[in-house]
Scaffold this motif. Structure first.
Motif, PDB file in Angstrom:
ATOM      1  N   THR A  58       0.911  -1.062  -0.207  1.00  0.00           N
ATOM      2  CA  THR A  58       0.078  -0.016   0.077  1.00  0.00           C
ATOM      3  C   THR A  58       0.766   1.132   0.022  1.00  0.00           C
ATOM      4  OG1 THR A  58      -0.195  -0.238   2.390  1.00  0.00           O
ATOM      5  CG2 THR A  58      -2.116  -1.114   1.283  1.00  0.00           C
ATOM      6  N   GLY A  59       0.405   2.577   0.324  1.00  0.00           N
ATOM      7  CA  GLY A  59       1.168   3.554   0.229  1.00  0.00           C
ATOM      8  C   GLY A  59       0.888   4.439  -1.098  1.00  0.00           C
ATOM      9  N   GLY A  60       1.522   5.353  -1.090  1.00  0.00           N
ATOM     10  CA  GLY A  60       1.332   6.506  -2.462  1.00  0.00           C
ATOM     11  C   GLY A  60       2.189   5.642  -3.699  1.00  0.00           C
ATOM     12  N   THR A  61       3.074   5.174  -3.488  1.00  0.00           N
ATOM     13  CA  THR A  61       3.847   4.635  -4.499  1.00  0.00           C
ATOM     14  C   THR A  61       3.159   3.657  -5.394  1.00  0.00           C
ATOM     15  OG1 THR A  61       5.731   4.704  -3.239  1.00  0.00           O
ATOM     16  CG2 THR A  61       6.376   3.675  -5.370  1.00  0.00           C
ATOM     17  N   MET A  93       1.004  -6.616   2.979  1.00  0.00           N
ATOM     18  CA  MET A  93       2.012  -6.628   3.754  1.00  0.00           C
ATOM     19  C   MET A  93       1.943  -6.409   5.221  1.00  0.00           C
ATOM     20  SD  MET A  93       4.965  -4.528   1.631  1.00  0.00           S
ATOM     21  CE  MET A  93       6.353  -5.348   0.940  1.00  0.00           C
ATOM     22  N   TYR A 148      -5.394  -0.230   5.524  1.00  0.00           N
ATOM     23  CA  TYR A 148      -5.181  -0.670   4.236  1.00  0.00           C
ATOM     24  C   TYR A 148      -6.154  -1.660   3.555  1.00  0.00           C
ATOM     25  CZ  TYR A 148      -0.582   1.167   5.287  1.00  0.00           C
ATOM     26  OH  TYR A 148       0.669   2.237   5.446  1.00  0.00           O
ATOM     27  N   GLY A 198       7.133  -1.234  -1.813  1.00  0.00           N
ATOM     28  CA  GLY A 198       7.849   0.062  -1.648  1.00  0.00           C
ATOM     29  C   GLY A 198       8.705   0.227  -0.504  1.00  0.00           C
ATOM     30  N   VAL A 199       9.300   1.328  -0.348  1.00  0.00           N
ATOM     31  CA  VAL A 199       9.938   1.743   0.679  1.00  0.00           C
ATOM     32  C   VAL A 199       9.839   3.088   1.557  1.00  0.00           C
ATOM     33  CG1 VAL A 199      11.882   2.874  -0.576  1.00  0.00           C
ATOM     34  CG2 VAL A 199      12.416   1.435   1.349  1.00  0.00           C
ATOM     35  N   ALA A 246       7.739  -3.162   4.159  1.00  0.00           N
ATOM     36  CA  ALA A 246       6.544  -3.384   4.730  1.00  0.00           C
ATOM     37  C   ALA A 246       6.593  -2.386   6.007  1.00  0.00           C
ATOM     38  CB  ALA A 246       6.613  -4.697   5.197  1.00  0.00           C
ATOM     39  N   PHE A 247       6.438  -2.508   7.341  1.00  0.00           N
ATOM     40  CA  PHE A 247       6.552  -1.833   8.248  1.00  0.00           C
ATOM     41  C   PHE A 247       7.801  -2.191   9.316  1.00  0.00           C
ATOM     42  CE2 PHE A 247       2.079   0.221   8.155  1.00  0.00           C
ATOM     43  CZ  PHE A 247       2.445   1.465   8.224  1.00  0.00           C
ATOM     44  N   THR A 259       8.105   7.567  10.597  1.00  0.00           N
ATOM     45  CA  THR A 259       7.080   6.982   9.704  1.00  0.00           C
ATOM     46  C   THR A 259       5.735   7.538   9.861  1.00  0.00           C
ATOM     47  OG1 THR A 259       8.346   4.859   9.617  1.00  0.00           O
ATOM     48  CG2 THR A 259       6.118   4.779   9.191  1.00  0.00           C
ATOM     49  N   ASN A 277       3.254   9.337   7.134  1.00  0.00           N
ATOM     50  CA  ASN A 277       2.105   8.617   6.921  1.00  0.00           C
ATOM     51  C   ASN A 277       0.829   9.515   7.249  1.00  0.00           C
ATOM     52  OD1 ASN A 277       3.432   6.730   5.560  1.00  0.00           O
ATOM     53  ND2 ASN A 277       2.890   5.054   6.868  1.00  0.00           N
ATOM     54  N   ARG A 295       0.254  12.331   6.044  1.00  0.00           N
ATOM     55  CA  ARG A 295      -0.691  12.824   5.083  1.00  0.00           C
ATOM     56  C   ARG A 295      -2.088  12.095   4.644  1.00  0.00           C
ATOM     57  NH1 ARG A 295       3.285   9.528   2.846  1.00  0.00           N
ATOM     58  NH2 ARG A 295       2.830   8.511   0.913  1.00  0.00           N
ATOM     59  N   PHE A 296      -2.035  10.876   5.019  1.00  0.00           N
ATOM     60  CA  PHE A 296      -3.384  10.300   4.853  1.00  0.00           C
ATOM     61  C   PHE A 296      -4.219  10.298   5.940  1.00  0.00           C
ATOM     62  CE2 PHE A 296       0.244   7.467   2.533  1.00  0.00           C
ATOM     63  CZ  PHE A 296      -0.139   7.666   1.527  1.00  0.00           C
ATOM     64  N   LYS A 334      13.344   9.662  -1.708  1.00  0.00           N
ATOM     65  CA  LYS A 334      13.635   8.276  -1.404  1.00  0.00           C
ATOM     66  C   LYS A 334      15.131   7.761  -2.031  1.00  0.00           C
ATOM     67  CE  LYS A 334       9.582   6.818  -0.108  1.00  0.00           C
ATOM     68  NZ  LYS A 334       8.376   5.968  -0.999  1.00  0.00           N
TER      69      LYS A 334
END
Ligand code: GLP
Length: 263
Positions: free
Chosen positions: A41-44, A71, A85, A137-138, A145-146, A166, A170, A172-173, A208
């Motif tokens: 998940t995430g923006g990427t 993940m 997620y 992603g990273v 993952a986390f 972290t 995050n 921003r979500f 990144k």
């Protein structure tokens, strides 16, 4: 390790989506032998999911016999919570394709028994023969993952406490409010990811670049958990020019030359 450098985010997203489709079709999955795909998940990955949906709509791929494992998940968020997620995956991918609900696997952030939840997740992956392709992603601090800095590189699915950085990234979500970002999560381990037949990590954007540099040119270290990828026999990083901007010119030249005739 392969490092594939593309000009920008869109090209990376399309390339990865096409690669996922290629791998699924090559595997010729059946109901008894589904293709097992690990998902982030995430923006990427949003651009990749959009492209996967396009490819599905254009009949280039079917998800009927694809099983997925995500993940991670925030502890305490219900699947109906827009920041969970579960919700992300439903909105950005699952509801648009023909994946079967029984083939979708996600950690339950509302479980009362973390240990049981984590053990049964690992067991479910093994029961399906392991993950064929894990897409990830990273984080800016190199977490996969986390698995935050100093996570064991042999870790399995478990509870983790997020670092402040972290949670900040995050936020921003969560309406840019760090206090709304849960501080604990369930996440697969670095070892869980490394057990996959192939691991492909997407890294885009200038922010990144340091993580990418540590992943490719740094030592294997629990400080940058992404660096564990150096130990994987089929580890692939696909990135854009901005993310690759802190690699040495020699490294960039090597990988560009190496990849010029590849998929
Ligand atoms: C979260 C996720 C990671 C993801 C990272 C980067 O921490 N657990 O799996 O890779 O964010 O997210 P983004 O792609 O939004 O930069």
């Amino acid at each position: 390790m392969r490092v594939i450098i593309k000009p920008d985010y869109d090209t990376v997203s399309k390339w990865v989506a096409n690669y996922v489709v290629y791998r699924i079709n090559k595997f010729r999955p059946t109901a008894e032998r589904p293709f097992v795909l690990g998902m982030p998940t995430g923006g990427t990955p949003i651009g990749m999911y959009k492209e996967l949906i396009n490819l599905y709509k254009n009949r280039k791929v079917s998800f009927e016999n694809v099983a997925t494992f995500n993940m991670d998940e925030y502890i305490g968020l219900a699947p109906t919570d827009p920041q969970s997620y579960h919700y992300f995956m439903e909105e950005n991918f699952f509801k648009h394709v023909n994946i079967k609900p029984h083939n979708i696997h996600m950690l339950n952030g509302l479980t009362k028994d973390y240990e049981k939840e984590c053990l049964s997740y690992e067991r479910a992956i093994r029961k399906l023969g392991g993950v064929q392709l894990f897409i990830g992603g990273v984080g800016e601090d190199g977490h996969i993952a986390f698995n935050e800095p100093f996570s064991s590189l042999t870790s399995r699915t478990r509870v983790k406490t997020l670092t402040e950085s972290t949670r900040q990234a995050n936020a921003r979500f969560f309406g840019h409010d760090i206090n709304k970002v849960p501080s604990t999560v369930l996440t697969i381990g670095v070892g869980t990811i490394m057990d996959s037949a192939e691991v492909m990590i997407m890294i885009t954007g200038k922010h990144k670049a340091e993580a990418l540099r540590h992943a490719v040119e740094g030592n294997i270290s629990h400080v940058w958990t992404i660096s564990a990828l150096q130990m994987h026999p089929q580890g692939v990083i696909i990135c854009d020019e901005e993310a690759a901007s802190k690699l040495s010119p020699e490294t960039v030249a090597y990988f560009k030359d190496n990849e010029k005739n590849n998929f």
